[in-house]
Design a protein around this motif. Sequence first.
Motif, PDB file in Angstrom:
ATOM      1  N   LEU A  21       2.067   4.084  -5.246  1.00  0.00           N
ATOM      2  CA  LEU A  21       1.326   2.820  -5.290  1.00  0.00           C
ATOM      3  C   LEU A  21      -0.179   3.017  -5.113  1.00  0.00           C
ATOM      4  O   LEU A  21      -0.894   2.118  -4.695  1.00  0.00           O
ATOM      5  N   THR A  22      -0.677   4.203  -5.444  1.00  0.00           N
ATOM      6  CA  THR A  22      -2.107   4.473  -5.249  1.00  0.00           C
ATOM      7  C   THR A  22      -2.973   3.859  -6.339  1.00  0.00           C
ATOM      8  O   THR A  22      -4.074   3.386  -6.066  1.00  0.00           O
ATOM      9  N   ALA A  23      -2.490   3.836  -7.566  1.00  0.00           N
ATOM     10  CA  ALA A  23      -3.298   3.340  -8.688  1.00  0.00           C
ATOM     11  C   ALA A  23      -3.064   1.849  -8.911  1.00  0.00           C
ATOM     12  O   ALA A  23      -1.978   1.329  -8.642  1.00  0.00           O
ATOM     13  N   PRO A  24      -4.075   1.138  -9.434  1.00  0.00           N
ATOM     14  CA  PRO A  24      -3.881  -0.278  -9.776  1.00  0.00           C
ATOM     15  C   PRO A  24      -2.809  -0.443 -10.856  1.00  0.00           C
ATOM     16  O   PRO A  24      -2.541   0.486 -11.636  1.00  0.00           O
ATOM     17  N   ASN A  25      -2.206  -1.617 -10.896  1.00  0.00           N
ATOM     18  CA  ASN A  25      -1.195  -1.952 -11.913  1.00  0.00           C
ATOM     19  C   ASN A  25      -0.027  -0.971 -11.953  1.00  0.00           C
ATOM     20  O   ASN A  25       0.477  -0.622 -13.015  1.00  0.00           O
ATOM     21  N   GLU A  52       0.843  -1.199   0.000  1.00  0.00           N
ATOM     22  CA  GLU A  52       0.000   0.000   0.000  1.00  0.00           C
ATOM     23  C   GLU A  52       0.880   1.251   0.000  1.00  0.00           C
ATOM     24  O   GLU A  52       2.058   1.187   0.388  1.00  0.00           O
ATOM     25  N   PRO A  53       0.311   2.402  -0.399  1.00  0.00           N
ATOM     26  CA  PRO A  53       1.115   3.638  -0.427  1.00  0.00           C
ATOM     27  C   PRO A  53       1.703   4.009   0.930  1.00  0.00           C
ATOM     28  O   PRO A  53       2.795   4.591   0.990  1.00  0.00           O
ATOM     29  N   ASP A  54       1.008   3.678   2.021  1.00  0.00           N
ATOM     30  CA  ASP A  54       1.510   4.028   3.350  1.00  0.00           C
ATOM     31  C   ASP A  54       2.774   3.261   3.739  1.00  0.00           C
ATOM     32  O   ASP A  54       3.372   3.534   4.784  1.00  0.00           O
ATOM     33  N   LEU A  55       3.173   2.296   2.917  1.00  0.00           N
ATOM     34  CA  LEU A  55       4.426   1.578   3.162  1.00  0.00           C
ATOM     35  C   LEU A  55       5.574   2.554   3.375  1.00  0.00           C
ATOM     36  O   LEU A  55       6.402   2.382   4.270  1.00  0.00           O
ATOM     37  N   PHE A  56       5.604   3.622   2.558  1.00  0.00           N
ATOM     38  CA  PHE A  56       6.724   4.561   2.602  1.00  0.00           C
ATOM     39  C   PHE A  56       6.591   5.573   3.741  1.00  0.00           C
ATOM     40  O   PHE A  56       7.556   6.267   4.059  1.00  0.00           O
ATOM     41  N   ASN A  57       5.408   5.653   4.345  1.00  0.00           N
ATOM     42  CA  ASN A  57       5.229   6.499   5.521  1.00  0.00           C
ATOM     43  C   ASN A  57       5.599   5.762   6.801  1.00  0.00           C
ATOM     44  O   ASN A  57       5.882   6.386   7.825  1.00  0.00           O
TER      45      ASN A  57
END
Length: 799
Positions: A141-145, A121-126
């Motif tokens: 990583l917000t959008a699919p694919n 998920e995008p929060d991985l980097f947070n």
Amino acid sequence: MLKNFIKTAFRSLLKNKGFTTINILGLALGLATCLLIVFYVVDELSYDRFNSKANRIYRVNMDLKYGGNVASFAITPPPLAATLAGNFPEVEKCTRLIHDQGIRVKKGNEFIQEEKVVYAEPDLFNVFTLPLVAGDAKTALTAPNTAVITESTAKRYFNSTDAVGKTLTLSNNTNYKITGVMRDIPNQSHFKFDFFLSIAGRADATSNDWNNFSYTTYILFKPGADPKKLEAKLPALMKKQLGANYQQLEKSGGYFKLNIMPLTDIHLKSNRQYELGANSSITYVYIFSAIALFVLLIACINFMNMSTARSANRAREVGVRKVLGSSRAYLIAQFLSESLLVTIGAAIIAVLAAWALLPLFNQVAGKQLMITGQTFAWLLPSLLAIVVVVGVLAGSYPAFYLSAFQPISVLKGKVSSGFKGGMFRNILVVFQFAISIFLIIGTLVIYNQLTYIQHKDLGFDRTQVLVVKNVDVLQSAQIFKQEVAQIPGVKSASLSGFLPTGVARQPDAVFRNKIADPKNALFTEVWPIDEDYLTTMGMGMSKGRGFSRQFATDSAAIVINETAARMLGYGNNALDKKLYRPSGMPNQPLKEFHVIGVVKDFNFSSLRDNITPVVMLLSEDKGALSIKTNNKNMTAFVAQVQSKWNTISPNQHFEYSFMDQDFNATYRTEQRTGALFLSFTTLAVIIACLGLFSLAAYAAEQRNKEIGIRKVLGASASAIVTMLSKDFIKLVLISFAIAAPLAWLGMRQWLQGFAYRQNIQWWVIVLSGLGAIVIAFVTISAQSFKAAMSNPVDSLKDE
């Protein structure tokens, strides 16, 4: 004054070159060994600490008791992360990872299998400190694919880190747009992935199913929050979310518990199912730390023993200095200066030796340790402290012992010197060899257990089984299997990725009747296999038969192992019993199966664990093709199999392994531990022998006239050797009496980590004792024979 101390100490050391050389070599060996172990321990303890918020990151774990089975997992239900982030004020952020299978990525004209793949998920980097060198971490990583890849991966596929906006094509014709390139994950991370694919778009990403366990969930706590308070709230959360299922589970004697673990504890303190990487154990950190300390103590003991043994040589020096006005404090400072000079010289040699041996140590330990500027930041102060501590520790007893001599007694020759009369020195020798014997016994026990593991009957035959991986990428796996079966030397072949070497797991529940009640359940492994599986694996039947193409009803049949039959309460009457399991479709009744066979128990996971239940279904699985062969030329055989592969699918990467190698890889940690144990034990014994060699030399020198008189009176060489050796051998025997029971207790505790283990054999203890005696005798025999064969005239002519 300091300059005078150093100058005098330097002259004294040069005057006794043999003593100085042995002392420096002994200390250097001890310090080099200690340094290598320190590098190892520091590396193990530094896992995940590169994350700037590491002290606030926790992973959620799950403990489950269901249907008679107890299991611990590193995965949780999909909706847990959102629930924690939205309902608990202690939580700053939550993020999820799911690692279910690898992907095949197109590179040129072929597809490369990539296993280091995870959905994120995008929060991985947070939450984690994973800096991007290109792209925006907030939207990557917000959008699919979409995908974020590491620098090394970008260079492999695009020959550059300038990969943002480019596309990765998978074997299923799905395209992933690269939205970020991140720095390579440090080696000291409990997960090491090259591809981070967006969770968005996955069917289970928004699932609200609390009975599904598939996601690894991490919590970032707010500064100052108490993680234990949140952990105390988790039982109520699960009770609320699972509702009637939770109550049913409790009534059946089962449980479903969530707990949290600090990020920095995962590598050394977690060994759960579905870990994101292979973890180590804190036990080995303790063991090697103790070894480092003991080896260093052995080296220090050598210095102390050799210095006090030389007391006769320096007694007159001390007496003359005292007569000329030297104070005891001055003499202590002088002797400590000598000790520190020796330690500094040893430390310089040790650093150079550790640096030179580091590549070999990395190879044995499976590490990638390097000496960098950051290493020197902690190494130099630590080394300086070690030099001072070791120098003072090793030189303190000789300094205080020698400086206490009374001038009158010394100059009259009344000082007790040499090997005799040194009770404290004898205690040190006993301690030294007790450590060495302990390590020898430990090494033998470890190698004995590894040999036992490698030769134990596991219930299947892993020899000469070639495993072709990722057969699912072929357009027709069945045709490939048929083509391979025609190769001369092939006995059988089976299509299934569920292999008894730790590959592919599918835990699920089966029920004794049509009601999905935990009281009637058995939590078990469920493996899809084909008709040739049992034959290819060399598995024997306890009751009934395996699957066969001749029986159409086998599509509703199952084969269970002996453990499953026992836990289901069937005993010897398992055949034709009915079992039920979910059909895989929502709101559908349980599907009925009948037992046609009971396969003999086989070890399909680590021998650290007991055999657990297995249920086998006749179902297609293309994870791998296992090929049993009696071909003698395996290189040529692999080439034939690859030729068949290339004929069917020339653009797919051919990847294979041998089942016995896959099995051995399961115990790589133990194998490396055994190799390190052997190396450090050898060094400890060498250091101890250096000290014993010097003591024997001084003992022979101090009894030179006694030996001369005995020879004149008719004593034989063997009698002289026996006289000089017996005192040392007595000390080794005392060491053995102390070390043997301690080693037995310690290694017995280590063996408790294996469900299947070999008891410590009596001959291991005896062999270790005999080995120590032989090593000690060989070490002192050179000096003893030299003294026994010397001409008595040379030692008596001055009388």
